[in-house]
Design a protein around this motif. Structure first.
Motif, PDB file in Angstrom:
ATOM      1  N   ALA A 117      54.405  44.594  30.272  1.00 40.22           N
ATOM      2  CA  ALA A 117      53.735  43.321  29.991  1.00 40.22           C
ATOM      3  C   ALA A 117      53.094  42.759  31.247  1.00 40.22           C
ATOM      4  CB  ALA A 117      54.736  42.313  29.414  1.00 40.22           C
ATOM      5  N   PHE A 118      53.766  42.920  32.391  1.00 46.12           N
ATOM      6  CA  PHE A 118      53.208  42.454  33.661  1.00 46.12           C
ATOM      7  C   PHE A 118      51.901  43.175  33.965  1.00 46.12           C
ATOM      8  CE2 PHE A 118      52.671  42.725  38.245  1.00 46.12           C
ATOM      9  CZ  PHE A 118      52.871  41.423  38.659  1.00 46.12           C
ATOM     10  N   LEU A 119      51.870  44.497  33.782  1.00 46.76           N
ATOM     11  CA  LEU A 119      50.656  45.260  34.022  1.00 46.76           C
ATOM     12  C   LEU A 119      49.533  44.830  33.086  1.00 46.76           C
ATOM     13  CD1 LEU A 119      52.004  48.896  34.596  1.00 46.76           C
ATOM     14  CD2 LEU A 119      51.193  47.261  36.302  1.00 46.76           C
ATOM     15  N   SER A 120      49.864  44.562  31.824  1.00 48.17           N
ATOM     16  CA  SER A 120      48.855  44.126  30.860  1.00 48.17           C
ATOM     17  C   SER A 120      48.248  42.787  31.278  1.00 48.17           C
ATOM     18  CB  SER A 120      49.472  44.016  29.468  1.00 48.17           C
ATOM     19  OG  SER A 120      49.972  45.248  29.027  1.00 48.17           O
ATOM     20  N   GLY A 121      49.111  41.837  31.652  1.00 51.97           N
ATOM     21  CA  GLY A 121      48.619  40.541  32.096  1.00 51.97           C
ATOM     22  C   GLY A 121      47.796  40.639  33.363  1.00 51.97           C
ATOM     23  N   MET A 122      48.258  41.442  34.297  1.00 54.20           N
ATOM     24  CA  MET A 122      47.529  41.634  35.551  1.00 54.20           C
ATOM     25  C   MET A 122      46.154  42.230  35.292  1.00 54.20           C
ATOM     26  SD  MET A 122      48.515  44.193  38.691  1.00 54.20           S
ATOM     27  CE  MET A 122      48.026  45.603  37.671  1.00 54.20           C
ATOM     28  N   PHE A 123      46.103  43.253  34.453  1.00 54.98           N
ATOM     29  CA  PHE A 123      44.839  43.912  34.154  1.00 54.98           C
ATOM     30  C   PHE A 123      43.876  42.962  33.440  1.00 54.98           C
ATOM     31  CE2 PHE A 123      42.070  46.868  31.798  1.00 54.98           C
ATOM     32  CZ  PHE A 123      41.643  47.663  32.845  1.00 54.98           C
ATOM     33  N   THR A 124      44.397  42.157  32.531  1.00 55.96           N
ATOM     34  CA  THR A 124      43.542  41.218  31.797  1.00 55.96           C
ATOM     35  C   THR A 124      42.922  40.189  32.730  1.00 55.96           C
ATOM     36  OG1 THR A 124      44.984  41.461  29.872  1.00 55.96           O
ATOM     37  CG2 THR A 124      43.441  39.618  29.852  1.00 55.96           C
ATOM     38  N   ILE A 125      43.743  39.582  33.579  1.00 55.72           N
ATOM     39  CA  ILE A 125      43.231  38.585  34.525  1.00 55.72           C
ATOM     40  C   ILE A 125      42.228  39.226  35.468  1.00 55.72           C
ATOM     41  CG2 ILE A 125      43.856  37.011  36.400  1.00 55.72           C
ATOM     42  CD1 ILE A 125      46.563  36.666  35.041  1.00 55.72           C
ATOM     43  N   ALA A 126      42.515  40.450  35.912  1.00 52.39           N
ATOM     44  CA  ALA A 126      41.606  41.141  36.834  1.00 52.39           C
ATOM     45  C   ALA A 126      40.260  41.413  36.180  1.00 52.39           C
ATOM     46  CB  ALA A 126      42.240  42.445  37.304  1.00 52.39           C
ATOM     47  N   VAL A 127      40.276  41.873  34.935  1.00 54.53           N
ATOM     48  CA  VAL A 127      39.015  42.146  34.234  1.00 54.53           C
ATOM     49  C   VAL A 127      38.229  40.860  34.031  1.00 54.53           C
ATOM     50  CG1 VAL A 127      38.044  42.877  32.016  1.00 54.53           C
ATOM     51  CG2 VAL A 127      39.818  44.247  33.111  1.00 54.53           C
ATOM     52  N   PHE A 128      38.920  39.788  33.659  1.00 54.25           N
ATOM     53  CA  PHE A 128      38.250  38.512  33.413  1.00 54.25           C
ATOM     54  C   PHE A 128      37.656  37.942  34.693  1.00 54.25           C
ATOM     55  CE2 PHE A 128      38.419  33.849  33.012  1.00 54.25           C
ATOM     56  CZ  PHE A 128      37.590  33.683  31.924  1.00 54.25           C
ATOM     57  N   GLN A 129      38.462  37.897  35.747  1.00 57.86           N
ATOM     58  CA  GLN A 129      37.975  37.355  37.010  1.00 57.86           C
ATOM     59  C   GLN A 129      36.959  38.276  37.663  1.00 57.86           C
ATOM     60  OE1 GLN A 129      38.859  34.048  36.647  1.00 57.86           O
ATOM     61  NE2 GLN A 129      38.864  34.185  38.863  1.00 57.86           N
ATOM     62  N   GLY A 130      37.084  39.584  37.412  1.00 57.12           N
ATOM     63  CA  GLY A 130      36.128  40.528  37.977  1.00 57.12           C
ATOM     64  C   GLY A 130      34.713  40.267  37.520  1.00 57.12           C
ATOM     65  N   ALA A 131      34.551  39.759  36.293  1.00 56.84           N
ATOM     66  CA  ALA A 131      33.208  39.456  35.791  1.00 56.84           C
ATOM     67  C   ALA A 131      32.559  38.339  36.607  1.00 56.84           C
ATOM     68  CB  ALA A 131      33.288  39.049  34.314  1.00 56.84           C
ATOM     69  N   TYR A 132      33.340  37.346  37.005  1.00 53.19           N
ATOM     70  CA  TYR A 132      32.788  36.255  37.821  1.00 53.19           C
ATOM     71  C   TYR A 132      32.550  36.708  39.261  1.00 53.19           C
ATOM     72  CZ  TYR A 132      33.837  33.188  33.919  1.00 53.19           C
ATOM     73  OH  TYR A 132      33.854  32.600  32.678  1.00 53.19           O
ATOM     74  N   ILE A 133      33.444  37.546  39.774  1.00 52.82           N
ATOM     75  CA  ILE A 133      33.239  38.079  41.116  1.00 52.82           C
ATOM     76  C   ILE A 133      32.002  38.961  41.153  1.00 52.82           C
ATOM     77  CG2 ILE A 133      34.238  39.587  42.884  1.00 52.82           C
ATOM     78  CD1 ILE A 133      36.972  38.526  42.129  1.00 52.82           C
ATOM     79  N   THR A 188      49.172  36.890  40.815  1.00 57.10           N
ATOM     80  CA  THR A 188      47.911  36.435  41.401  1.00 57.10           C
ATOM     81  C   THR A 188      47.413  37.410  42.459  1.00 57.10           C
ATOM     82  OG1 THR A 188      48.519  34.117  41.008  1.00 57.10           O
ATOM     83  CG2 THR A 188      46.784  34.541  42.625  1.00 57.10           C
ATOM     84  N   VAL A 189      48.306  37.875  43.318  1.00 58.03           N
ATOM     85  CA  VAL A 189      47.904  38.782  44.399  1.00 58.03           C
ATOM     86  C   VAL A 189      47.349  40.079  43.836  1.00 58.03           C
ATOM     87  CG1 VAL A 189      48.761  40.196  46.311  1.00 58.03           C
ATOM     88  CG2 VAL A 189      49.486  37.814  46.100  1.00 58.03           C
ATOM     89  N   TRP A 190      48.083  40.715  42.922  1.00 55.88           N
ATOM     90  CA  TRP A 190      47.630  41.991  42.369  1.00 55.88           C
ATOM     91  C   TRP A 190      46.367  41.817  41.523  1.00 55.88           C
ATOM     92  CZ3 TRP A 190      49.198  45.856  44.905  1.00 55.88           C
ATOM     93  CH2 TRP A 190      50.489  45.961  45.392  1.00 55.88           C
ATOM     94  N   SER A 191      46.312  40.745  40.748  1.00 56.90           N
ATOM     95  CA  SER A 191      45.118  40.500  39.931  1.00 56.90           C
ATOM     96  C   SER A 191      43.906  40.262  40.805  1.00 56.90           C
ATOM     97  CB  SER A 191      45.346  39.286  39.013  1.00 56.90           C
ATOM     98  OG  SER A 191      46.416  39.503  38.127  1.00 56.90           O
ATOM     99  N   THR A 192      44.090  39.533  41.898  1.00 55.37           N
ATOM    100  CA  THR A 192      42.979  39.263  42.811  1.00 55.37           C
ATOM    101  C   THR A 192      42.458  40.549  43.442  1.00 55.37           C
ATOM    102  OG1 THR A 192      43.803  37.037  43.306  1.00 55.37           O
ATOM    103  CG2 THR A 192      42.324  38.045  44.915  1.00 55.37           C
ATOM    104  N   LEU A 193      43.369  41.400  43.900  1.00 60.30           N
ATOM    105  CA  LEU A 193      42.939  42.663  44.511  1.00 60.30           C
ATOM    106  C   LEU A 193      42.185  43.534  43.509  1.00 60.30           C
ATOM    107  CD1 LEU A 193      46.148  43.559  46.579  1.00 60.30           C
ATOM    108  CD2 LEU A 193      43.981  42.680  47.440  1.00 60.30           C
ATOM    109  N   LEU A 194      42.720  43.634  42.292  1.00 58.48           N
ATOM    110  CA  LEU A 194      42.069  44.466  41.278  1.00 58.48           C
ATOM    111  C   LEU A 194      40.748  43.852  40.836  1.00 58.48           C
ATOM    112  CD1 LEU A 194      42.531  47.083  39.763  1.00 58.48           C
ATOM    113  CD2 LEU A 194      43.692  45.791  37.955  1.00 58.48           C
ATOM    114  N   ALA A 195      40.711  42.524  40.681  1.00 53.50           N
ATOM    115  CA  ALA A 195      39.466  41.851  40.294  1.00 53.50           C
ATOM    116  C   ALA A 195      38.395  42.028  41.361  1.00 53.50           C
ATOM    117  CB  ALA A 195      39.732  40.366  40.054  1.00 53.50           C
TER     118      ALA A 195
END
Length: 280
Positions: free
Chosen positions: A148-164, A59-66
């Protein structure tokens, strides 16, 4: 409302216990949260708590990247250049209109199978020393699951980044047009207008909805369990498969997510009150 929820929960428990003759087995849950390691002489986190820690890291890394993606695309959506606006809008429309589960599989098979080997990520991680691998495991995941962790993190970040992106765009466009015109009359360039006049005001307006989006990132992190990232939901499924204890496991996971989301929600409310006082 609270009373209604409690009544509903009580009715469900009654149906399970009396009508379906469900045998509750709560005693099995604590051992999957923590266990006592006799060799080290201390309590250690077991699979559910390990999954919780992975969820927090994800969550932390995905949030920062998003946030990075969202601010870049949000600013692009408000620039005078048509091309930049088209790039920002294309990103938002493409990501928001594709189910997140589909994105997970696309990024997992593309990023993990194509990009990561090309960049030599797996080889780099496995070639590091034990201390470096321990740090990487603390920050993300163990070496065998890091890709796999990086893939999941990147996916969540890209998805949430669209809403941000839309939150940032709305915040920038909410600033009165007169401030743009006044700063332009003073001879400021678009970049100077954005950094010195517009963005400082927009940040105060976008922080509360951004904080709510961070809560959504925490909840969306559960979806990466489908690509075997050992976060909380995945570990819960493993415990359920091993013990055949279903309801107790998922109620425990529900409470954990509820506590985390409520803590973040209270933090958001505190932030909103503090911003309201500062503006007053």
């Amino acid at each position: 409302m609270t009373a209604l929820i409690l009544l509903l929960a009580g009715y469900i428990v009654y149906r399970l216990t009396m009508k379906l003759n469900y045998k509750w087995n709560w005693s099995i849950i604590p051992q999957y949260l923590f266990f006592f390691d006799e060799t080290e002489g201390r309590w250690k986190a077991n699979v559910l708590m390990q999954g919780l820690f992975t969820t927090i890291r994800l969550t932390v890394w995905s949030t920062l990247l998003a946030t990075v993606f969202g601010f870049i695309a949000g600013i692009l959506r408000t620039t005078p250049r048509l091309f930049n606006r088209l790039v920002g809008r294309s990103y938002v429309e493409l990501i928001r209109n594709v189910p997140p589960l589909v994105l997970i599989f696309i990024f997992y098979f593309f990023v993990s199978d194509q990009i990561m080997p090309l960049l030599g990520v797996d080889e780099f991680i496995r070639s590091r020393g034990p201390q470096t691998q321990k740090i990487l495991a603390f920050l993300g995941a163990s070496p065998d699951l890091f890709t796999a962790f990086l893939s999941g993190m990147f996916t969540i970040a890209v998805f949430q980044g669209a809403y941000i992106t839309e939150i940032v765009r709305a915040g920038i466009q909410s600033i009165d047009r007169g401030q743009w015109e006044a700063s332009y009359a003073l001879g400021l360039s678009w970049r100077q207008q954005m950094t010195d006049i517009i963005m400082p005001q927009a940040l105060k307006r976008v922080l509360p909805p951004l904080a709510n989006e961070f809560i959504n990132t925490l909840k969306y992190s559960a979806i990466v369990s489908v690509i075997s990232i050992q976060e909380l939901t995945f570990q819960a499924m493993q415990v359920m498969a091993a013990t055949y204890v279903t309801i107790e496991v998922w109620l425990t996971v529900t409470v954990i997510y509820l506590v985390m989301c409520m803590a973040l929600s209270f933090g958001v409310q505190w932030l909103e009150r503090r911003l309201a006082r500062s503006e007053a």
